[in-house]
Design an enzyme around this catalytic site. Structure first.
Site, PDB file in Angstrom:
ATOM      1  N   GLY A  13       0.823  -1.212   0.000  1.00 17.52           N
ATOM      2  CA  GLY A  13       0.000   0.000   0.000  1.00 17.52           C
ATOM      3  C   GLY A  13       0.853   1.256   0.000  1.00 17.52           C
ATOM      4  O   GLY A  13       0.647   2.189  -0.780  1.00 17.52           O
ATOM      5  N   ASP A  36       8.501   5.393   7.781  1.00 18.65           N
ATOM      6  CA  ASP A  36       7.929   4.744   8.956  1.00 18.65           C
ATOM      7  C   ASP A  36       6.712   5.568   9.357  1.00 18.65           C
ATOM      8  O   ASP A  36       6.795   6.792   9.450  1.00 18.65           O
ATOM      9  CB  ASP A  36       8.931   4.623  10.102  1.00 18.65           C
ATOM     10  N   GLY A  73      -4.213  -0.647   5.516  1.00 18.79           N
ATOM     11  CA  GLY A  73      -4.029  -0.419   6.953  1.00 18.79           C
ATOM     12  C   GLY A  73      -5.298   0.073   7.637  1.00 18.79           C
ATOM     13  O   GLY A  73      -6.363  -0.538   7.521  1.00 18.79           O
ATOM     14  N   HIS A  91      -0.696  12.199   5.299  1.00 12.92           N
ATOM     15  CA  HIS A  91       0.593  12.318   5.976  1.00 12.92           C
ATOM     16  C   HIS A  91       1.739  11.981   5.010  1.00 12.92           C
ATOM     17  O   HIS A  91       2.751  12.662   4.964  1.00 12.92           O
ATOM     18  CB  HIS A  91       0.600  11.390   7.192  1.00 12.92           C
ATOM     19  N   ARG A  92       1.543  10.941   4.203  1.00 13.44           N
ATOM     20  CA  ARG A  92       2.604  10.474   3.295  1.00 13.44           C
ATOM     21  C   ARG A  92       2.798  11.458   2.135  1.00 13.44           C
ATOM     22  O   ARG A  92       3.923  11.791   1.776  1.00 13.44           O
ATOM     23  CB  ARG A  92       2.245   9.075   2.777  1.00 13.44           C
TER      24      ARG A  92
HETATM   25  P1  ITT Z   1       7.637  -1.330   5.962  1.00 15.96           P
HETATM   26  O1  ITT Z   1       8.227  -1.149   7.338  1.00 15.96           O
HETATM   27  O2  ITT Z   1       8.238  -2.466   5.227  1.00 15.96           O
HETATM   28  O3  ITT Z   1       7.623  -0.061   5.179  1.00 15.96           O
HETATM   29  P2  ITT Z   1       5.197  -1.673   7.485  1.00 15.96           P
HETATM   30  O4  ITT Z   1       3.766  -1.907   7.128  1.00 15.96           O
HETATM   31  O5  ITT Z   1       5.777  -2.595   8.544  1.00 15.96           O
HETATM   32  O6  ITT Z   1       6.065  -1.733   6.146  1.00 15.96           O
HETATM   33  P3  ITT Z   1       5.483   0.528   9.301  1.00 15.96           P
HETATM   34  O7  ITT Z   1       6.329  -0.233  10.239  1.00 15.96           O
HETATM   35  O8  ITT Z   1       5.840   1.948   8.995  1.00 15.96           O
HETATM   36  O9  ITT Z   1       5.370  -0.181   7.896  1.00 15.96           O
HETATM   37  O10 ITT Z   1       3.994   0.478   9.854  1.00 15.96           O
HETATM   38  C1  ITT Z   1       3.038   1.342   9.331  1.00 15.96           C
HETATM   39  C2  ITT Z   1       1.646   0.841   9.665  1.00 15.96           C
HETATM   40  O11 ITT Z   1       0.840   1.990   9.969  1.00 15.96           O
HETATM   41  C3  ITT Z   1       1.013   0.185   8.453  1.00 15.96           C
HETATM   42  O12 ITT Z   1       1.217  -1.201   8.481  1.00 15.96           O
HETATM   43  C4  ITT Z   1      -0.433   0.588   8.602  1.00 15.96           C
HETATM   44  O13 ITT Z   1      -1.068  -0.313   9.442  1.00 15.96           O
HETATM   45  C5  ITT Z   1      -0.360   1.947   9.266  1.00 15.96           C
HETATM   46  N1  ITT Z   1      -0.384   3.015   8.261  1.00 15.96           N
HETATM   47  C6  ITT Z   1       0.640   3.825   7.859  1.00 15.96           C
HETATM   48  N2  ITT Z   1       0.252   4.652   6.882  1.00 15.96           N
HETATM   49  C7  ITT Z   1      -1.041   4.373   6.652  1.00 15.96           C
HETATM   50  C8  ITT Z   1      -1.994   4.866   5.750  1.00 15.96           C
HETATM   51  O14 ITT Z   1      -1.686   5.780   4.845  1.00 15.96           O
HETATM   52  N3  ITT Z   1      -3.220   4.353   5.788  1.00 15.96           N
HETATM   53  C9  ITT Z   1      -3.552   3.382   6.667  1.00 15.96           C
HETATM   54  N4  ITT Z   1      -2.704   2.845   7.540  1.00 15.96           N
HETATM   55  C10 ITT Z   1      -1.448   3.330   7.537  1.00 15.96           C
END
Ligand code: ITT
Length: 245
Positions: free
Chosen positions: A26, A80, A166, A193-194
């Site tokens: 995502g 992150d 997410g 945010h992103r």
């Molecule tokens: P990487 O570390 O490999 O990038 P990850 O999913 O483990 O993948 P993070 O540790 O940064 O990434 O965790 C981010 C979590 O926060 C992600 O799994 C989602 O559950 C949530 N999240 C972050 N951005 C989001 C978004 O734009 N929309 C919905 N949920 C989001």
């Protein structure tokens, strides 16, 4: 370890390319869209098995970007991110991806969040997404670029919407009166945010001030983004930086 077929692969590029360290499809999709609009093609790198041992978003973003820069020998970007919920004293925060336990799915995490928030009234359901981006020119880059985006909203009582990933189905976006998962992807990228953090990063690449009150200390113009041939300056950049000091 590199995932076969993904890491280290430089697509037939018409412009600049950049290694992005994430195993989250995502996130990757959104980053690819936003950077694509800036003329930068993404080269995905999956930081498989890497422990995110930081105590903050920025530490974890640096861990992932540093690992990718080391493994690929190229400049690397990592994200992150997570959801900060006021009624839960900031949880799930940096643990958003594993809120329901190691290896939890998005659905598991959302289910736990809804359970934890079951008795919380509307006026106490405020929350926000954070996205920390770390950009390293090489694994020992002493001046990483850091960008931070924040998206304010509320936790809904139930999931709604089919886009995104997410916590999007339970994140209410006040400006649009719907969940983040009900927004068209391009709209989410404009608000999120992103999206904010990626645009902030572009300003840093351009050497522009991050805000109006900032003097601007980014790395001027991005020569360390890979050339169309896929060759980055890599360690050469480090030498240049050190020689200039
Ligand atoms: P990487 O570390 O490999 O990038 P990850 O999913 O483990 O993948 P993070 O540790 O940064 O990434 O965790 C981010 C979590 O926060 C992600 O799994 C989602 O559950 C949530 N999240 C972050 N951005 C989001 C978004 O734009 N929309 C919905 N949920 C989001």
């Amino acid at each position: 370890m590199n995932a076969p077929g993904m890491n280290g692969h430089v697509p037939a590029a018409h412009g600049r390319t950049l290694v992005v360290a994430t195993g989250n499809a995502g996130k990757l999709h959104e980053i690819t869209e936003v950077l694509g609009a800036l003329g930068i093609a993404v080269v995905p790198f999956v930081p498989e098995g890497l422990a995110e041992t930081g105590r903050s978003f920025v530490e974890n973003a640096l861990i992932k970007a540093r690992h990718a820069a080391l493994e690929t020998g190229r400049p690397a970007l990592a994200d992150d991110s997570g959801l900060e919920v006021d009624a839960l004293q900031g949880a799930p925060g940096i643990y958003s991806a594993r809120y329901a336990g190691e290896g939890a799915s998005d659905g598991d995490n959302v289910a736990r969040l809804l359970t934890e928030m079951a008795d919380v009234p509307d006026e106490r359901r405020s929350a926000r997404f954070h996205c920390l981006l770390a950009y390293l020119r090489h694994p020992e880059d002493p001046i990483p670029l850091i960008a931070h985006g924040v998206w304010e909203g509320r936790v809904l009582h139930a999931s709604t919407g089919a886009h995104g990933f997410g916590y999007d189905p339970v994140f209410y976006v006040p400006s649009h009166g719907c969940s983040a998962a009900e927004l068209a992807p391009a709209v989410k990228n404009r608000l999120s945010h992103r999206g904010q953090a990626l645009r902030q990063l572009r300003r840093l690449w351009d050497g522009l001030p991050k805000t109006d009150n900032d003097i601007g200390h980014g790395h001027p113009s991005p020569p360390w983004i890979l050339s169309p041939s896929g060759e980055g300056p890599g360690w050469g950049v480090k030498k240049r930086v050190f020689n200039r000091a």
